[in-house]
Design a protein around this motif. Structure first.
Motif, PDB file in Angstrom:
ATOM      1  N   ASP A   1       0.799  -1.223   0.000  1.00  0.00           N
ATOM      2  CA  ASP A   1       0.000   0.000   0.000  1.00  0.00           C
ATOM      3  C   ASP A   1       0.833   1.275   0.000  1.00  0.00           C
ATOM      4  O   ASP A   1       0.362   2.329  -0.443  1.00  0.00           O
ATOM      5  CB  ASP A   1      -0.903   0.037   1.237  1.00  0.00           C
TER       6      ASP A   1
ATOM      7  N   GLY B   1       1.570   3.796  -3.273  1.00  0.00           N
ATOM      8  CA  GLY B   1       0.360   4.464  -3.741  1.00  0.00           C
ATOM      9  C   GLY B   1      -0.120   5.530  -2.777  1.00  0.00           C
ATOM     10  O   GLY B   1      -0.593   6.599  -3.190  1.00  0.00           O
TER      11      GLY B   1
ATOM     12  N   TRP C   1      -2.960   8.670  -7.899  1.00  0.00           N
ATOM     13  CA  TRP C   1      -4.162   8.061  -7.350  1.00  0.00           C
ATOM     14  C   TRP C   1      -3.782   7.078  -6.242  1.00  0.00           C
ATOM     15  O   TRP C   1      -2.645   6.628  -6.147  1.00  0.00           O
ATOM     16  CB  TRP C   1      -4.942   7.348  -8.453  1.00  0.00           C
TER      17      TRP C   1
ATOM     18  N   TRP D   1      -3.699   3.521  -4.425  1.00  0.00           N
ATOM     19  CA  TRP D   1      -3.773   2.087  -4.714  1.00  0.00           C
ATOM     20  C   TRP D   1      -3.380   1.332  -3.451  1.00  0.00           C
ATOM     21  O   TRP D   1      -2.263   1.454  -2.973  1.00  0.00           O
ATOM     22  CB  TRP D   1      -2.883   1.673  -5.876  1.00  0.00           C
TER      23      TRP D   1
ATOM     24  N   TRP E   1      -7.563  -2.849  -4.881  1.00  0.00           N
ATOM     25  CA  TRP E   1      -7.394  -3.949  -5.833  1.00  0.00           C
ATOM     26  C   TRP E   1      -6.152  -4.739  -5.447  1.00  0.00           C
ATOM     27  O   TRP E   1      -5.046  -4.193  -5.412  1.00  0.00           O
ATOM     28  CB  TRP E   1      -7.263  -3.428  -7.257  1.00  0.00           C
TER      29      TRP E   1
ATOM     30  N   TYR F   1      -0.007  -0.288 -11.381  1.00  0.00           N
ATOM     31  CA  TYR F   1      -0.410   1.004 -10.830  1.00  0.00           C
ATOM     32  C   TYR F   1      -1.008   1.889 -11.920  1.00  0.00           C
ATOM     33  O   TYR F   1      -2.015   2.581 -11.682  1.00  0.00           O
ATOM     34  CB  TYR F   1       0.790   1.683 -10.178  1.00  0.00           C
TER      35      TYR F   1
ATOM     36  N   VAL G   1      -4.549   0.557 -12.740  1.00  0.00           N
ATOM     37  CA  VAL G   1      -5.471   0.951 -11.668  1.00  0.00           C
ATOM     38  C   VAL G   1      -5.825   2.429 -11.815  1.00  0.00           C
ATOM     39  O   VAL G   1      -6.983   2.827 -11.643  1.00  0.00           O
ATOM     40  CB  VAL G   1      -4.848   0.662 -10.288  1.00  0.00           C
TER      41      VAL G   1
END
Length: 242
Positions: free
Chosen positions: A116, A119, A131, A133, A138, A167, A170
């Motif tokens: 995590d 992101g 963004w 992620w 996901w 990434y 996504v």
């Protein structure tokens, strides 16, 4: 991504279920907390190499996946190496995929927390450019997450052989969810992508409650926090440290 991307009826059904479990105004309150987290991390991450252990620990403590492992990460990676890796991820020249993958290599021994972290760092340091992620958005290893629940089945969220390439995939899907959601009203809780962050966290919360009801005892279900608290925990703003 050719063809329809967002499963708008499913997204609207999730919004209805969310409204049954929490006041809709609470989504806006949470989005404000997320924006406050972004301001904090933008200030901290403006010059990552200048951060000492306490500053890096504050960053890690405000990310849900690394909150409880902040000290272990700092002990094993070292503050100097972590600060350099963050600086490279956020501020180095060159392709995003390569920067993302280089950061992954530094945190490779911390499989779940490290999933995590890049992101989170990118999104909250530059919310208008990158963004969020996370595993709950996901997770390609188990092919579940909030994003999969609101996009059409034919959308490929993996995108390539590396995490950096995934990434980007996504991000494409997140952009469609944000744009469609703003028009349809299900990601309008906050400015920019913050409303989408909150919506997807709430979607995952509803999904998690459904799974727990099916698999676990009623007694265990009682320890699961209410949806607003769960959403705050997923977004790292339940008890924002400053």
């Amino acid at each position: 991504m050719p063809g329809p991307v967002v499963d708008t009826p499913s997204a609207q059904e999730f919004l209805r279920e969310i409204s049954e479990k929490m006041p809709m105004a609470e989504l806006g309150t949470i989005a404000a907390d997320v924006e406050r987290k972004s301001r904090l991390l933008r200030d901290l991450l403006a010059e990552p190499r200048a951060l000492d252990r306490a500053g890096l620990r504050l960053v890690l403590r405000n990310v849900f996946a690394t909150r409880r492992k902040a000290d272990r990460i700092l002990d094993e990676v070292t503050p100097e190496r972590l600060a350099a890796a963050i600086d490279d991820l956020l501020h180095a020249k060159g392709g995003l995929v390569q920067r993302f993958d280089r950061f992954d290599a530094v945190l490779a021994r911390f499989a779940d927390p490290a999933f995590d972290l890049p992101g989170e760092l990118l999104h909250f340091a530059f919310p208008d450019r990158y963004w969020l992620w996370t595993r709950w958005i996901w997770d390609p290893r188990v092919e579940t997450g909030a994003l999969r629940l609101v996009v059409t089945d034919d959308v490929d969220l993996d995108g390539g052989t590396s995490r950096g390439e995934t990434y980007l995939s996504v991000g494409q899907a997140m952009a469609f969810v944000d744009e469609t959601g703003k028009a349809a009203g299900f990601t309008a809780a906050g400015p920019g992508l913050f409303g989408t962050d909150v919506f997807l966290a709430a979607v995952y919360g509803v999904y998690l409650y459904t799974v727990l009801r099916m698999r676990m005892t009623q007694e265990f279900n009682r320890v699961v926090p209410p949806l607003p608290d769960l959403v705050r925990r997923l977004l790292g703003v339940y008890r924002l440290e400053v």
